[in-house]
Design a protein around this motif. Structure first.
Motif, PDB file in Angstrom:
ATOM      1  N   GLN A  41       5.297  22.685  21.280  1.00 28.47           N
ATOM      2  CA  GLN A  41       5.439  23.701  22.322  1.00 28.47           C
ATOM      3  C   GLN A  41       4.284  24.696  22.293  1.00 28.47           C
ATOM      4  OE1 GLN A  41       9.950  24.667  23.216  1.00 28.47           O
ATOM      5  NE2 GLN A  41       9.591  24.657  21.019  1.00 28.47           N
ATOM      6  N   LEU A  42       3.878  25.084  21.093  1.00 21.91           N
ATOM      7  CA  LEU A  42       2.779  26.037  20.982  1.00 21.91           C
ATOM      8  C   LEU A  42       1.482  25.463  21.545  1.00 21.91           C
ATOM      9  CD1 LEU A  42       3.433  27.502  17.408  1.00 21.91           C
ATOM     10  CD2 LEU A  42       3.749  28.658  19.591  1.00 21.91           C
ATOM     11  N   PHE A  43       1.221  24.198  21.272  1.00 23.05           N
ATOM     12  CA  PHE A  43       0.000  23.571  21.774  1.00 23.05           C
ATOM     13  C   PHE A  43       0.008  23.444  23.290  1.00 23.05           C
ATOM     14  CE2 PHE A  43      -1.197  22.450  17.507  1.00 23.05           C
ATOM     15  CZ  PHE A  43      -2.564  22.271  17.578  1.00 23.05           C
ATOM     16  N   ALA A  44       1.202  23.417  23.893  1.00 21.23           N
ATOM     17  CA  ALA A  44       1.287  23.300  25.345  1.00 21.23           C
ATOM     18  C   ALA A  44       0.623  24.480  26.038  1.00 21.23           C
ATOM     19  CB  ALA A  44       2.756  23.192  25.774  1.00 21.23           C
ATOM     20  N   GLY A  45       0.651  25.644  25.416  1.00 22.05           N
ATOM     21  CA  GLY A  45       0.042  26.817  26.017  1.00 22.05           C
ATOM     22  C   GLY A  45      -1.470  26.773  26.080  1.00 22.05           C
ATOM     23  N   TYR A  46      -2.078  25.958  25.231  1.00 15.78           N
ATOM     24  CA  TYR A  46      -3.538  25.875  25.217  1.00 15.78           C
ATOM     25  C   TYR A  46      -4.108  25.148  26.427  1.00 15.78           C
ATOM     26  CZ  TYR A  46      -3.445  27.564  20.404  1.00 15.78           C
ATOM     27  OH  TYR A  46      -3.260  28.329  19.291  1.00 15.78           O
ATOM     28  N   LEU A  47      -3.251  24.421  27.147  1.00 15.22           N
ATOM     29  CA  LEU A  47      -3.738  23.711  28.326  1.00 15.22           C
ATOM     30  C   LEU A  47      -4.275  24.691  29.368  1.00 15.22           C
ATOM     31  CD1 LEU A  47      -4.055  21.041  29.902  1.00 15.22           C
ATOM     32  CD2 LEU A  47      -1.741  21.409  30.795  1.00 15.22           C
ATOM     33  N   THR A  48      -3.625  25.849  29.482  1.00 15.97           N
ATOM     34  CA  THR A  48      -4.061  26.844  30.455  1.00 15.97           C
ATOM     35  C   THR A  48      -5.480  27.311  30.175  1.00 15.97           C
ATOM     36  OG1 THR A  48      -1.769  27.595  30.625  1.00 15.97           O
ATOM     37  CG2 THR A  48      -3.456  29.018  31.556  1.00 15.97           C
ATOM     38  N   VAL A  49      -5.749  27.629  28.924  1.00 16.36           N
ATOM     39  CA  VAL A  49      -7.090  28.085  28.544  1.00 16.36           C
ATOM     40  C   VAL A  49      -8.113  26.978  28.770  1.00 16.36           C
ATOM     41  CG1 VAL A  49      -8.506  28.985  26.658  1.00 16.36           C
ATOM     42  CG2 VAL A  49      -6.116  29.681  26.862  1.00 16.36           C
ATOM     43  N   ALA A  50      -7.747  25.748  28.405  1.00 18.12           N
ATOM     44  CA  ALA A  50      -8.663  24.617  28.568  1.00 18.12           C
ATOM     45  C   ALA A  50      -8.990  24.381  30.041  1.00 18.12           C
ATOM     46  CB  ALA A  50      -8.060  23.360  27.950  1.00 18.12           C
ATOM     47  N   VAL A  51      -7.988  24.486  30.911  1.00 18.84           N
ATOM     48  CA  VAL A  51      -8.214  24.281  32.339  1.00 18.84           C
ATOM     49  C   VAL A  51      -9.153  25.342  32.889  1.00 18.84           C
ATOM     50  CG1 VAL A  51      -7.094  24.435  34.601  1.00 18.84           C
ATOM     51  CG2 VAL A  51      -6.102  23.008  32.818  1.00 18.84           C
ATOM     52  N   CYS A  52      -8.919  26.600  32.538  1.00 21.12           N
ATOM     53  CA  CYS A  52      -9.752  27.681  33.057  1.00 21.12           C
ATOM     54  C   CYS A  52     -11.186  27.575  32.553  1.00 21.12           C
ATOM     55  CB  CYS A  52      -9.154  29.024  32.653  1.00 21.12           C
ATOM     56  SG  CYS A  52      -9.973  30.441  33.413  1.00 21.12           S
ATOM     57  N   MET A  53     -11.327  27.291  31.278  1.00 22.72           N
ATOM     58  CA  MET A  53     -12.650  27.318  30.653  1.00 22.72           C
ATOM     59  C   MET A  53     -13.481  26.075  30.975  1.00 22.72           C
ATOM     60  SD  MET A  53     -13.490  27.859  26.624  1.00 22.72           S
ATOM     61  CE  MET A  53     -15.182  28.075  26.041  1.00 22.72           C
ATOM     62  N   PHE A  54     -12.862  24.907  30.868  1.00 25.30           N
ATOM     63  CA  PHE A  54     -13.627  23.662  30.966  1.00 25.30           C
ATOM     64  C   PHE A  54     -13.522  22.960  32.322  1.00 25.30           C
ATOM     65  CE2 PHE A  54     -12.677  24.087  26.391  1.00 25.30           C
ATOM     66  CZ  PHE A  54     -13.979  24.168  25.921  1.00 25.30           C
ATOM     67  N   TRP A  55     -12.556  23.376  33.145  1.00 24.98           N
ATOM     68  CA  TRP A  55     -12.403  22.728  34.457  1.00 24.98           C
ATOM     69  C   TRP A  55     -12.717  23.708  35.582  1.00 24.98           C
ATOM     70  CZ3 TRP A  55      -8.427  18.270  34.647  1.00 24.98           C
ATOM     71  CH2 TRP A  55      -8.683  17.439  35.753  1.00 24.98           C
ATOM     72  N   HIS A 121       9.417  28.290  24.061  1.00 24.39           N
ATOM     73  CA  HIS A 121      10.204  27.358  24.881  1.00 24.39           C
ATOM     74  C   HIS A 121      10.021  27.682  26.358  1.00 24.39           C
ATOM     75  CE1 HIS A 121      13.764  24.688  25.669  1.00 24.39           C
ATOM     76  NE2 HIS A 121      13.781  25.433  26.756  1.00 24.39           N
ATOM     77  N   TYR A 122      10.099  28.961  26.696  1.00 23.90           N
ATOM     78  CA  TYR A 122       9.998  29.376  28.095  1.00 23.90           C
ATOM     79  C   TYR A 122       8.665  28.963  28.706  1.00 23.90           C
ATOM     80  CZ  TYR A 122       9.739  32.483  32.136  1.00 23.90           C
ATOM     81  OH  TYR A 122       9.599  32.985  33.400  1.00 23.90           O
ATOM     82  N   GLU A 123       7.569  29.153  27.984  1.00 25.12           N
ATOM     83  CA  GLU A 123       6.242  28.898  28.532  1.00 25.12           C
ATOM     84  C   GLU A 123       5.853  27.422  28.548  1.00 25.12           C
ATOM     85  OE1 GLU A 123       3.398  31.380  26.642  1.00 25.12           O
ATOM     86  OE2 GLU A 123       4.184  33.211  27.559  1.00 25.12           O
ATOM     87  N   SER A 124       6.674  26.567  27.970  1.00 26.99           N
ATOM     88  CA  SER A 124       6.359  25.137  27.957  1.00 26.99           C
ATOM     89  C   SER A 124       7.367  24.304  28.751  1.00 26.99           C
ATOM     90  CB  SER A 124       6.310  24.617  26.513  1.00 26.99           C
ATOM     91  OG  SER A 124       7.558  24.830  25.864  1.00 26.99           O
ATOM     92  N   HIS A 125       8.333  24.958  29.401  1.00 31.32           N
ATOM     93  CA  HIS A 125       9.348  24.254  30.190  1.00 31.32           C
ATOM     94  C   HIS A 125       9.376  24.817  31.610  1.00 31.32           C
ATOM     95  CE1 HIS A 125      10.631  23.116  26.163  1.00 31.32           C
ATOM     96  NE2 HIS A 125      11.466  22.237  26.679  1.00 31.32           N
ATOM     97  N   VAL A 164      -3.780  37.586  30.426  1.00 34.47           N
ATOM     98  CA  VAL A 164      -2.742  37.360  31.433  1.00 34.47           C
ATOM     99  C   VAL A 164      -1.558  36.615  30.838  1.00 34.47           C
ATOM    100  CG1 VAL A 164      -2.201  36.154  33.587  1.00 34.47           C
ATOM    101  CG2 VAL A 164      -4.345  37.424  33.363  1.00 34.47           C
ATOM    102  N   GLN A 165      -1.846  35.563  30.071  1.00 32.31           N
ATOM    103  CA  GLN A 165      -0.775  34.711  29.550  1.00 32.31           C
ATOM    104  C   GLN A 165      -0.010  35.372  28.406  1.00 32.31           C
ATOM    105  OE1 GLN A 165      -2.058  30.746  28.711  1.00 32.31           O
ATOM    106  NE2 GLN A 165      -0.217  30.204  27.576  1.00 32.31           N
ATOM    107  N   LEU A 166      -0.735  35.974  27.469  1.00 35.05           N
ATOM    108  CA  LEU A 166      -0.089  36.520  26.276  1.00 35.05           C
ATOM    109  C   LEU A 166       0.264  37.988  26.423  1.00 35.05           C
ATOM    110  CD1 LEU A 166      -2.343  34.882  23.527  1.00 35.05           C
ATOM    111  CD2 LEU A 166      -0.180  34.059  24.455  1.00 35.05           C
TER     112      LEU A 166
END
Length: 210
Positions: A41-55, A121-125, A164-166
């Protein structure tokens, strides 16, 4: 434009596939050992940073740096269509990645398996991860359009996304008295509204670009 945008974003699609492969491995590990569930679940939050930074950040900035935007704009392609093609393909890819990731996490921790009120849980569901990646994508694109430098946009995107996220979203969430799904829909709506505003900013910057 769709084919051209796909050609330009092949690396991001490959990277997203690799990231999802890692998440899939974590998900299977969590099904075997519950200790891996929180990590997944914790790793799921890193997708947001990866999308903003690398995409998102290189999406517009890289074209400005290399000058390839001039080729598109002089081939009878309106700037709005150019931007819509690039953002549309990127949005489809990021939504697919977020959807698969959310499905994996939901499979690892179905309803009732953990406290829905816990932040990880909230931020990954639910629908928040889907709206959040669209916000991250448009934030990166807007930063790239404003700075016109890929590395600067990537560097600025990390603290902004983290704040924004944290900071912002989580602190406001604690002050609102709503049930799980009402809060999910409200927060997703805010993310989507900001994403629309950021898209408008990007379009205006592109229109003013000489």
């Amino acid at each position: 434009m769709i084919w051209f945008a796909w050609r330009q974003q092949r690396f991001q699609f490959v990277a997203a596939t690799g990231l999802l492969t890692v998440y899939t491995a974590l998900a299977f590990a969590a099904r075997v050992d519950v200790e891996f569930a929180t990590i997944t679940q914790l790793f799921a939050g890193y997708l947001t940073v990866a999308v903003c930074m690398f995409w998102g950040a290189p999406l517009i900035a890289r074209d400005f740096e290399t000058g390839t935007h001039r080729l598109a704009w002089t081939q009878s392609v309106p700037r709005g269509r150019w931007l819509a093609g690039k953002l549309g393909v990127a949005a489809a890819g990021t939504l697919a990645a977020a959807g698969l990731l959310t499905a994996l996490v939901t499979w690892v921790l179905p309803a009732g398996a953990s406290d829905p009120g816990s932040w990880y849980h909230y931020e990954s569901h639910g629908v928040v991860p889907l709206a959040r990646v669209l916000f991250a994508l448009t934030l990166g694109a807007a930063l790239g359009a404003l700075t016109r430098h890929t590395h600067i946009a990537m560097a600025v995107s990390v603290p902004l996304t983290g704040f924004v996220q944290l900071g912002g979203a989580r602190s406001l969430r604690e002050q609102v008295d709503l049930d799980y799904w009402a809060l999910q829909c409200a927060e997703a709506g805010v993310y989507l509204a900001v994403a629309v505003a950021l898209t408008a900013v990007t379009y205006l910057v592109v229109r003013r670009r000489s």
